[in-house]
Motif scaffolding. Structure first.
Motif, mmCIF file in Angstrom:
data_model
loop_
_atom_site.group_PDB
_atom_site.id
_atom_site.type_symbol
_atom_site.label_atom_id
_atom_site.label_comp_id
_atom_site.label_asym_id
_atom_site.label_seq_id
_atom_site.Cartn_x
_atom_site.Cartn_y
_atom_site.Cartn_z
ATOM 1 N N LEU A 1 0.861 -1.174 0.000
ATOM 2 C CA LEU A 1 0.000 0.000 0.000
ATOM 3 C C LEU A 1 0.899 1.225 0.000
ATOM 4 O O LEU A 1 2.067 1.161 0.393
ATOM 5 C CB LEU A 1 -0.962 0.000 1.189
ATOM 6 N N ALA A 2 0.358 2.348 -0.447
ATOM 7 C CA ALA A 2 1.153 3.570 -0.612
ATOM 8 C C ALA A 2 0.764 4.599 0.437
ATOM 9 O O ALA A 2 -0.412 4.844 0.680
ATOM 10 C CB ALA A 2 0.955 4.147 -2.011
ATOM 11 N N MET A 3 1.763 5.187 1.076
ATOM 12 C CA MET A 3 1.569 6.289 2.014
ATOM 13 C C MET A 3 2.863 7.102 2.044
ATOM 14 O O MET A 3 3.916 6.581 2.417
ATOM 15 C CB MET A 3 1.210 5.789 3.410
ATOM 16 N N GLU A 4 2.782 8.350 1.660
ATOM 17 C CA GLU A 4 3.968 9.204 1.653
ATOM 18 C C GLU A 4 4.175 9.796 3.042
ATOM 19 O O GLU A 4 3.277 10.392 3.623
ATOM 20 C CB GLU A 4 3.818 10.321 0.628
ATOM 21 N N LEU A 5 5.379 9.611 3.569
ATOM 22 C CA LEU A 5 5.721 10.086 4.909
ATOM 23 C C LEU A 5 6.963 10.974 4.833
ATOM 24 O O LEU A 5 7.826 10.770 3.971
ATOM 25 C CB LEU A 5 5.994 8.905 5.842
ATOM 26 N N PRO A 6 7.079 11.942 5.731
ATOM 27 C CA PRO A 6 8.260 12.807 5.714
ATOM 28 C C PRO A 6 9.506 12.044 6.165
ATOM 29 O O PRO A 6 9.419 11.118 6.986
ATOM 30 C CB PRO A 6 7.897 13.916 6.699
ATOM 31 N N LEU A 7 10.652 12.433 5.626
ATOM 32 C CA LEU A 7 11.927 11.823 5.988
ATOM 33 C C LEU A 7 12.733 12.790 6.850
ATOM 34 O O LEU A 7 12.415 13.973 6.938
ATOM 35 C CB LEU A 7 12.710 11.450 4.727
ATOM 36 N N SER A 8 13.775 12.285 7.469
ATOM 37 C CA SER A 8 14.621 13.109 8.333
ATOM 38 C C SER A 8 16.077 12.963 7.904
ATOM 39 O O SER A 8 16.784 12.051 8.347
ATOM 40 C CB SER A 8 14.468 12.710 9.805
ATOM 41 N N LEU A 9 16.524 13.870 7.057
ATOM 42 C CA LEU A 9 17.926 13.866 6.656
ATOM 43 C C LEU A 9 18.823 14.270 7.822
ATOM 44 O O LEU A 9 19.990 13.889 7.880
ATOM 45 C CB LEU A 9 18.133 14.812 5.475
ATOM 46 N N ALA A 10 18.276 15.052 8.768
ATOM 47 C CA ALA A 10 19.067 15.461 9.925
ATOM 48 C C ALA A 10 19.451 14.263 10.784
ATOM 49 O O ALA A 10 20.513 14.258 11.409
ATOM 50 C CB ALA A 10 18.292 16.479 10.752
ATOM 51 N N LEU A 11 18.606 13.235 10.827
ATOM 52 C CA LEU A 11 18.912 12.043 11.618
ATOM 53 C C LEU A 11 20.027 11.249 10.949
ATOM 54 O O LEU A 11 21.004 10.860 11.599
ATOM 55 C CB LEU A 11 17.660 11.183 11.778
ATOM 56 N N PHE A 12 19.909 10.999 9.656
ATOM 57 C CA PHE A 12 20.936 10.258 8.925
ATOM 58 C C PHE A 12 22.272 10.994 8.949
ATOM 59 O O PHE A 12 23.335 10.391 9.132
ATOM 60 C CB PHE A 12 20.482 10.031 7.480
ATOM 61 N N SER A 13 22.228 12.325 8.795
ATOM 62 C CA SER A 13 23.459 13.118 8.727
ATOM 63 C C SER A 13 23.940 13.591 10.090
ATOM 64 O O SER A 13 24.987 14.243 10.175
ATOM 65 C CB SER A 13 23.234 14.334 7.814
ATOM 66 N N ALA A 14 23.169 13.281 11.164
ATOM 67 C CA ALA A 14 23.534 13.685 12.531
ATOM 68 C C ALA A 14 23.810 15.182 12.601
ATOM 69 O O ALA A 14 24.852 15.630 13.076
ATOM 70 C CB ALA A 14 24.740 12.881 13.016
ATOM 71 N N LEU A 15 22.839 15.972 12.129
ATOM 72 C CA LEU A 15 22.975 17.427 12.092
ATOM 73 C C LEU A 15 22.549 18.040 13.429
ATOM 74 O O LEU A 15 21.835 17.401 14.216
ATOM 75 C CB LEU A 15 22.124 17.991 10.956
ATOM 76 N N PRO A 16 22.939 19.288 13.690
ATOM 77 C CA PRO A 16 22.586 19.916 14.971
ATOM 78 C C PRO A 16 21.079 19.992 15.221
ATOM 79 O O PRO A 16 20.645 19.967 16.365
ATOM 80 C CB PRO A 16 23.202 21.318 14.862
ATOM 81 N N GLN A 17 20.278 20.109 14.159
ATOM 82 C CA GLN A 17 18.829 20.261 14.325
ATOM 83 C C GLN A 17 18.095 18.927 14.423
ATOM 84 O O GLN A 17 16.876 18.878 14.287
ATOM 85 C CB GLN A 17 18.245 21.079 13.174
ATOM 86 N N VAL A 18 18.823 17.828 14.681
ATOM 87 C CA VAL A 18 18.186 16.510 14.651
ATOM 88 C C VAL A 18 17.073 16.398 15.689
ATOM 89 O O VAL A 18 15.986 15.878 15.382
ATOM 90 C CB VAL A 18 19.243 15.388 14.832
ATOM 91 N N ASP A 19 17.302 16.887 16.915
ATOM 92 C CA ASP A 19 16.259 16.768 17.943
ATOM 93 C C ASP A 19 15.001 17.542 17.560
ATOM 94 O O ASP A 19 13.878 17.053 17.727
ATOM 95 C CB ASP A 19 16.790 17.268 19.291
ATOM 96 N N ALA A 20 15.193 18.757 17.028
ATOM 97 C CA ALA A 20 14.037 19.575 16.655
ATOM 98 C C ALA A 20 13.295 18.961 15.476
ATOM 99 O O ALA A 20 12.053 18.929 15.458
ATOM 100 C CB ALA A 20 14.496 20.992 16.313
ATOM 101 N N GLU A 21 14.038 18.456 14.481
ATOM 102 C CA GLU A 21 13.388 17.900 13.291
ATOM 103 C C GLU A 21 12.605 16.636 13.622
ATOM 104 O O GLU A 21 11.451 16.476 13.194
ATOM 105 C CB GLU A 21 14.440 17.594 12.219
ATOM 106 N N VAL A 22 13.205 15.746 14.390
ATOM 107 C CA VAL A 22 12.506 14.511 14.764
ATOM 108 C C VAL A 22 11.370 14.818 15.737
ATOM 109 O O VAL A 22 10.280 14.250 15.639
ATOM 110 C CB VAL A 22 13.492 13.497 15.365
ATOM 111 N N GLY A 23 11.593 15.744 16.649
ATOM 112 C CA GLY A 23 10.557 16.094 17.613
ATOM 113 C C GLY A 23 9.321 16.708 16.993
ATOM 114 O O GLY A 23 8.225 16.634 17.571
#
Length: 531
Positions: A61-83
């Protein structure tokens, strides 16, 4: 479900025209997992992965969901983006999908795809997080790895290299290595000599030519095509029998144009053959004499290297991530080159070109290692080992009653401090603890309920604090007590209360005198009657 626990798998990719290496690995895993689970695959869009999954009997089945490049790249904004993901419009449909499908387990693929793991964890569904890429080494990597640890029951990596951040963050107890496998028998090995001759003829190569190959499902700078070209130019200029195959689909046209322009300026265009990637990989590898894997970023595994080994080819690679791991396990570490060092590739290729016996023996050794250490039997043994570490599936446990939706009373979400009054089918929040007391309620009467249950109750008007001098009486202090009238009707407080008490005492005295007279009359009547 046919007795199998249900597994809902989430892919972050579903290419329309071609599958990436990550998608190929994921499909390989899904086919194996289908022997143990009732699998259903969730893809962002219809594509090759979904088509091939259905061909293997896997529902999609198809469902488009947002991704988190900050998590993969371990960027400073990772907590805010995932949160922020639970506030995304896709969160609620995802939660309803999980409630509707009721899987025993959820599998989320790659670190860029945290939302399925977060939603499943919020519902108490055990989550398997599959890691196929190496998280960037930044100062924020421990925080990013902690997020994966928080929202997973088990972290499955395709190499020790990709699991390193999670082991360092203290999650070693929930990690498991599940390396991909190759099956030579699935690629018609008896036809490889025939395919080699046919493909070389089509590409304009002679049998005596030394053909090196670069293979990538999709071509972009991190794959190192430019470094491959730089490595081949001096070799071609010294030896006219050297040829090169470049296999893959361009997803960065300016970059590929730069590579083509460099080849053209060196006058070597006729010595390079370009091919689109194809599913029958024997048509790719059989014509080659050596495979080069010049990835500029740490590879999670390096399936191209393993496929080259399976076909009995020497493999030369940059020492990045999983590529180092594969070649060192194959005792072929001498054919690793520091990342980005194109001259090192040229030197290794020159050794192979000038020594056919070395080329033959190294290729045979690689084929043997691929079969012995990266075969299907080893994969299934590792799969069975980590399957035994999963908690028992909920579908095989006694069925729990559905959560009760409160119809009245005071409630509080398990994950928040807000208190609500359930009234007329709505939840009315108290704006403060004082507001709760002002409305005559007590905190000891508040019940904790799951946040998900509260989400099903529509919001109502908030309950405000009472104005100064106007307090509602406390509730629930006994039904028999008479409530006092609201204060504030007299400018002199308490006057009405004192007057009512005096009147009450007067009434009681009058009633007592009346009752006495009645008793005396009754006594006189009895005496007369007795005479």
């Amino acid at each position: 479900m046919g007795g199998k626990p249900k597994l809902l798998l989430f892919s972050h990719l579903s290419g329309v025209d071609v599958m990436t290496g990550a998608e190929k690995l994921f499909l390989l895993f899904i086919r194996e997992l289908a022997s143990h689970f009732d699998c259903k695959l969730v893809v962002p869009q219809e594509g090759v992965l979904a088509v091939q999954a259905r061909a293997a009997g896997i529902g999609t089945l198809a469902m488009e969901l947002p991704l988190s490049l900050a998590l993969f790249s371990a960027l400073p904004q990772v907590d805010a983006e995932v949160g922020a993901l639970p506030s995304h419009p896709a969160w609620e449909p995802l939660v309803f999908l999980l409630l509707r499908e009721s899987p025993d387990y959820v599998w989320t693929n790659t670190t860029v795809h945290p939302m399925p793991a977060m939603a499943a964890t919020s519902l108490g569904i055990p989550t398997i997080w599959s890691v196929m890429e190496t998280m960037r080494a930044t100062p924020n990597r421990p925080a990013a790895a902690a997020i994966v640890n928080l929202y997973s029951q088990l972290i499955v990596g395709i190499s020790d290299s990709v699991l390193e951040p999670y082991v360092e963050s203290g999650a070693a107890g929930k990690t498991a290595v599940l390396r991909p496998y190759v099956e030579p028998a699935a690629h018609a090995p008896e036809r490889w000599p025939e395919i080699r001759a046919r493909q070389r003829g089509r590409l304009g190569f002679r049998e005596e030519d030394f053909v090196t190959g670069f293979v990538a499902a999709t071509i972009y700078p991190n794959k190192g095509l430019l470094e491959f070209v730089h490595a081949m130019i001096p070799l071609m200029k010294q030896h006219p029998g050297v040829r090169a195959m470049i296999v893959g689909k361009s997803v960065d046209e300016p970059y590929v144009h730069t590579c083509r322009d460099l080849i053209w300026r060196q006058g070597l265009s006729s010595r390079f053959a370009w091919m689109e990637f194809r599913e029958r990989i024997e048509e790719i590898y059989a014509p080659m004499d050596a495979v080069v894997v010049p990835s500029l970023v740490p590879e999670g595994f390096g399936m191209t290297a393993l496929e080259g080994m399976m076909f009995g080819k020497p493999v030369v690679a940059f020492a990045a991530g999983g590529l180092r791991e594969i070649l060192e396990q194959a005792e072929a570490g001498a054919w690793l080159v520091p990342t980005g060092y194109a001259q090192g590739l040229t030197e290794r290729l020159h050794m192979l070109m000038s020594n056919p016996a070395l080329r033959q023996s190294l290729g045979a050794h690689n084929a043997s290692v691929a079969a012995e250490r990266f075969g299907v039997r080893q994969f299934r043994e590792a799969l069975g080992a980590w399957l035994r570490r999963l908690p028992p599936p909920a579908s095989l446990q006694p069925e729990a009653p559905p959560p009760e939706i409160p119809q009245h009373g005071l409630v509080r979400g398990a994950g928040s401090g807000a208190v609500y009054l359930i009234q007329h089918g709505r939840k009315r929040p108290f704006v403060s603890p004082k507001a709760l007391r002002d409305h005559g309620f007590r905190f000891e009467d508040v019940r904790n309920v799951p946040d998900l249950v509260l989400d099903f109750i529509p919001d109502g008007e908030p309950l405000l604090e009472a104005h100064a001098g106007r307090r509602r009486p406390r509730r629930g202090r006994g039904r028999g007590r008479r409530r006092l009238r609201k204060r504030g009707r007299s400018r002199i407080r308490g006057t009405r209360v004192r007057l009512s008490r005096r009147r009450g005492r007067s009434r009681r005295r009058v009633s007592a005198r009346s009752a006495g007279r009645k008793r005396r009359r009754s006594a006189s009547a009895r005496k007369r009657k007795g005479r």
